[in-house]
Design a protein around this motif. Sequence first.
Motif, short mmCIF file in Angstrom:
data_model
loop_
_atom_site.label_atom_id
_atom_site.label_comp_id
_atom_site.label_asym_id
_atom_site.label_seq_id
_atom_site.Cartn_x
_atom_site.Cartn_y
_atom_site.Cartn_z
N ARG A 135 0.83 -1.19 0.00
CA ARG A 135 0.00 0.00 0.00
C ARG A 135 0.87 1.24 0.00
O ARG A 135 1.43 1.62 1.02
N PRO A 136 1.00 1.89 -1.15
CA PRO A 136 1.81 3.10 -1.23
C PRO A 136 1.22 4.22 -0.36
O PRO A 136 0.01 4.26 -0.11
N ALA A 137 2.06 5.13 0.06
CA ALA A 137 1.62 6.23 0.93
C ALA A 137 0.57 7.11 0.26
O ALA A 137 -0.31 7.65 0.92
N ASP A 138 0.64 7.25 -1.06
CA ASP A 138 -0.31 8.12 -1.77
C ASP A 138 -1.51 7.35 -2.33
O ASP A 138 -2.19 7.82 -3.23
N ASP A 139 -1.78 6.19 -1.78
CA ASP A 139 -2.87 5.35 -2.27
C ASP A 139 -4.23 5.87 -1.82
O ASP A 139 -4.33 6.70 -0.92
N GLN A 140 -5.27 5.34 -2.43
CA GLN A 140 -6.62 5.69 -2.01
C GLN A 140 -6.87 5.19 -0.59
O GLN A 140 -6.17 4.31 -0.09
N LYS A 141 -7.87 5.74 0.07
CA LYS A 141 -8.10 5.46 1.49
C LYS A 141 -8.97 4.23 1.73
O LYS A 141 -8.90 3.63 2.78
N ARG A 142 -9.79 3.85 0.79
CA ARG A 142 -10.77 2.80 1.01
C ARG A 142 -10.31 1.50 0.35
O ARG A 142 -10.91 1.04 -0.60
N VAL A 143 -9.25 0.91 0.88
CA VAL A 143 -8.71 -0.32 0.33
C VAL A 143 -8.75 -1.43 1.37
O VAL A 143 -8.78 -1.17 2.57
N VAL A 144 -8.78 -2.66 0.88
CA VAL A 144 -8.70 -3.85 1.74
C VAL A 144 -7.82 -4.88 1.04
O VAL A 144 -7.55 -4.78 -0.15
N THR A 145 -7.40 -5.88 1.79
CA THR A 145 -6.60 -6.95 1.21
C THR A 145 -7.50 -7.96 0.51
O THR A 145 -8.73 -7.98 0.72
N VAL A 146 -6.89 -8.81 -0.27
CA VAL A 146 -7.61 -9.90 -0.93
C VAL A 146 -8.32 -10.74 0.12
O VAL A 146 -9.52 -11.05 -0.01
N GLU A 147 -7.61 -11.10 1.16
CA GLU A 147 -8.17 -11.96 2.22
C GLU A 147 -9.35 -11.29 2.90
O GLU A 147 -10.38 -11.93 3.16
N GLN A 148 -9.21 -10.01 3.22
CA GLN A 148 -10.30 -9.29 3.88
C GLN A 148 -11.53 -9.20 2.99
O GLN A 148 -12.65 -9.42 3.46
N ALA A 149 -11.33 -8.90 1.72
CA ALA A 149 -12.47 -8.76 0.81
C ALA A 149 -13.27 -10.05 0.72
O ALA A 149 -14.49 -10.05 0.90
N PHE A 150 -12.59 -11.16 0.45
CA PHE A 150 -13.33 -12.41 0.33
C PHE A 150 -13.85 -12.89 1.68
O PHE A 150 -14.95 -13.44 1.77
N GLY A 151 -13.10 -12.65 2.74
CA GLY A 151 -13.56 -13.04 4.08
C GLY A 151 -14.81 -12.30 4.50
O GLY A 151 -15.64 -12.83 5.23
N ASP A 152 -14.95 -11.06 4.02
CA ASP A 152 -16.11 -10.25 4.38
C ASP A 152 -17.27 -10.39 3.40
O ASP A 152 -18.30 -9.75 3.56
N GLY A 153 -17.09 -11.21 2.34
CA GLY A 153 -18.23 -11.51 1.50
C GLY A 153 -18.20 -11.03 0.06
O GLY A 153 -19.22 -11.09 -0.62
#
Length: 85
Positions: free
Chosen positions: A34-52
């Motif tokens: 996650r670069p310092a200048d990245d967007q704020k609303r990001v999640v990991t692959v694991e989190q995305a699939f784990g959360d549905g």
Amino acid sequence: DGVIASGLELPALRQAIDGRLLVVTPGIRPAGNRPADDQKRVVTVEQAFGDGADHIVVGRPIRDAQDPRAAAAAIQQTIAGLFAA
């Protein structure tokens, strides 16, 4: 039918729609990528699939990688590990 939703809203969204819609989640970043200048609303692959999430959208981590093919393969390997029988 489906919706596009940030990974940050996935748990609440899944409760509200109770599996009636497909959920596509953009803003996916591999853990530790996650670069310092990245967007704020990001999640990991694991989190995305784990959360549905039903589908994910991965753009910048592949596009901006030194080796895009290797970056895509690593993400695919992560996904395969999550869904291994």
